[in-house]
Design an enzyme around this catalytic site. Structure first.
Site, short mmCIF file in Angstrom:
data_model
loop_
_atom_site.label_atom_id
_atom_site.label_comp_id
_atom_site.label_asym_id
_atom_site.label_seq_id
_atom_site.Cartn_x
_atom_site.Cartn_y
_atom_site.Cartn_z
N LEU A 27 73.35 7.72 73.42
CA LEU A 27 72.34 8.70 73.07
C LEU A 27 72.85 9.50 71.88
O LEU A 27 74.06 9.72 71.74
CB LEU A 27 72.06 9.66 74.24
CG LEU A 27 71.43 9.08 75.50
CD1 LEU A 27 71.32 10.17 76.57
CD2 LEU A 27 70.04 8.50 75.21
N ASP A 28 71.94 9.96 71.01
CA ASP A 28 72.34 10.86 69.92
C ASP A 28 73.07 12.06 70.51
O ASP A 28 72.77 12.49 71.64
CB ASP A 28 71.12 11.36 69.15
CG ASP A 28 70.47 10.29 68.30
OD1 ASP A 28 71.13 9.27 68.05
OD2 ASP A 28 69.32 10.49 67.89
N MET A 29 73.98 12.62 69.76
CA MET A 29 74.74 13.77 70.23
C MET A 29 73.82 14.89 70.72
O MET A 29 74.08 15.52 71.74
CB MET A 29 75.64 14.30 69.11
CG MET A 29 76.50 15.48 69.53
SD MET A 29 77.52 16.13 68.19
CE MET A 29 76.28 17.03 67.26
#
Length: 556
Positions: A403-405
């Site tokens: 997942l994106d940060m």
């Protein structure tokens, strides 16, 4: 120094405290003074009659639509007075110099400058090359060479076919003669047949030599032209390289200490196109040149967004990384105390990862927002690092997907190699189903839909993504509205593909929902967090093959 460039604030700023440190240009919240300077620049842009440029804000205006990045630099003169400078990126209204805006660091458009003079010499060489290539004599020579080659090939091929046929005829004669059993006559025939074969071979050699001569003769005329053309092309190459190296050497930037570094030195003689033309280097260079102390700065977009990327009218943006970071952090901002670099701060500090489900082969976790999935360049703390510490005996790679940060929500963890391979296979076959919940910063007209916008990385400003139909990878998303609340739209996203920033770009791009996710600091506006959450995942357990559906509600 022209008074029109260092401008006084038009409103009373006496009650506003100066920032303790200068703005970190690659991630910032604009200081109040930067906001006021921006408002005064935007007010000027809305009412000015000094230049004509189609920003795409007026449907009746003609001409190519080009939105622009503008910058403001709040600074202090030697008398301690506060004011500001304005700049635009690239050219504006096809000019480098406009009233009220700082000039470019190096003006390639200067009429009597070395760049234009050398460029004119190169253009003259280009015209000479073009004149030679367009000469009828050269065209005729090329056509004659080509037709001679074709004629030679056909003539030689016909003779080779003739030789093959005659060889068959001689073989028949020899076979018939063997039946007669007249030794003397047979020997005479053999000699005749051998002589015929030799003569045909000699003729083939003579034909080949003749056509080689004809081709060489035609080639010489072509070579005479192409020798002149290639000489000019080599001269053009030398002139272009020399001009480029001189440009890299003389395109130099000042810093606070009065030191200069050239574009060539900063980028090891290989700068990206447009390096040094952005607003931030222009502003700082002019400030140092005129003994002004930088206090804070901001950059914003003005006009219609380009078709490929997401830019919002009047919205603040950081400086671009590929072109500006080496110039600013590598030289121009040396000796200036800046706000802390957020990319060096561990966003996961003090946060815990919730384990939703686990058994001997897998775990399912709820990743907090602003928490890396895997170690970054400067920060190692991540879901991977935490899981590695929690499951030291795990044999699998642990991280099945990312997942994106800034995105919170569900991630699958594989404790064994077998579980990892099985789950990876499910992702590749797209049998894993995911649902994300997002809060959009505005009202979406439709109730549901499908977005198909291919994406690729912005090479000039990683990790931003661009919509690109030529080089982008397929990116598809289904969506539907959950609710509308306080002027914002809560939606479900069902990604079919899993590209970097896919949901963020599909939400904000004008060809998508044209409504960014709340808190999207890349494609929208900053907030307390990115309001995007991986809410539901459905997959088959890698050992039992049992279908599993796991849900974690969004906390926004």
């Amino acid at each position: 120094m022209p008074k029109s460039l260092f401008q006084n604030f038009k409103v009373n700023i006496s009650g506003i405290s100066l920032p303790d440190k200068f703005t970190f240009p690659f991630y910032y919240e604009p200081h109040e003074l930067s906001k006021i300077a921006t408002q005064e620049l935007q007010s000027y842009l809305e009412t000015q009659n000094d230049f004509e440029h189609n920003f795409g804000l007026n449907d009746e205006q003609e001409g190519l639509v080009i939105g622009k990045m503008f910058g403001v630099l709040v600074c202090q003169n030697k008398q301690g007075e506060l004011g500001y400078l304005w700049a635009f990126s690239g050219k504006l209204a096809e000019q480098n110099h406009l009233d009220y805006f700082v000039p470019t660091v190096f003006d390639m458009l200067e009429e009597n400058g070395f760049f234009n003079q050398e460029q004119e010499i190169i253009n003259t060489i280009n015209r000479e090359i073009e004149d030679l290539e367009l000469q009828q004599e050269y065209k005729d020579a090329l056509a004659n060479l080509e037709s001679t080659k074709v004629e030679a090939e056909q003539d030689i091929l016909r003779h080779k076919d003739h030789i093959k046929q005659q060889k068959k005829v001689r073989l028949l004669k020899r076979t018939d003669a063997e039946k007669v059993q007249d030794t003397e006559a047979f020997q005479l025939l053999i000699e005749e047949l051998k002589e015929e074969s030799q003569q045909e071979g000699i003729l083939l050699k003579k034909m080949t030599a003749y056509w080689n001569y004809k081709i060489t003769d035609s080639q010489k005329i072509v070579d005479d032209f192409e020798s002149k053309i290639n000489e000019l092309k080599e001269l053009r190459k030398q002139k272009s390289n020399a001009l480029q190296q001189r440009l890299f050497a003389e395109y130099a930037f000042l810093n606070l200490k009065g030191e200069t570094r050239s574009l060539g030195e900063i980028f090891d003689n290989n700068p990206p196109a447009g390096a040094g033309e952005c607003a931030a280097p222009k502003l700082l260079h002019y400030a140092f040149q005129n003994h002004l102390k930088p206090i804070c700065m901001a950059e914003f977009w003005w006009g219609q967004s380009p078709k490929s990327e997401v830019r919002k009218h009047q919205q603040f943006y950081p400086s671009c990384k590929s072109k500006c970071e080496p110039i600013l952090l590598g030289h121009m901002l040396e000796g200036i105390e800046m706000d802390e670099n957020p990319f060096e701060i561990n966003p996961a500090q003090g946060k815990e990862i919730e384990i939703i489900y686990e058994d001997d082969s897998i775990a399912v976790v709820n990743k907090p927002a602003e928490f890396l999935s895997v170690p970054g360049k400067q920060i190692s703390d991540s879901v991977y690092a935490r899981m590695k510490a929690r499951y030291p005996k795990a044999t699998g790679p642990l991280i099945v997907h990312r997942l994106d940060m800034s995105t919170s929500g569900i991630m699958l963890i594989a404790k064994t190699e077998e579980a990892y391979l099985n789950l990876q296979s499910q992702f590749i076959k797209r049998t894993v189903k995911k649902c994300y919940e997002a809060l959009l910063d505005g009202i979406v007209d439709d109730e549901e839909g499908f977005i198909d916008l291919p994406l690729r990385v912005d090479l000039d400003d990683r990790p931003r993504q661009l919509v690109c139909y030529e080089y982008g990878k397929p990116a598809q998303t289904k969506w539907d509205v959950i609710a509308v609340e306080n002027g914002k739209t809560r939606v479900h996203f069902y990604p079919i593909t899993g590209r970097t920033h896919q949901l963020r770009v599909h939400a904000s791009h004008e060809l998508g929902l044209h409504t960014p996710i709340v808190g999207d600091d890349l494609y929208g506006a900053k907030a307390n967090r990115l309001h995007l959450h991986a809410k539901v995942i459905t997959f088959k357990h890698p050992l039992t093959n049992e279908e599993m559906r796991i849900e974690v509600k969004a906390e926004f």
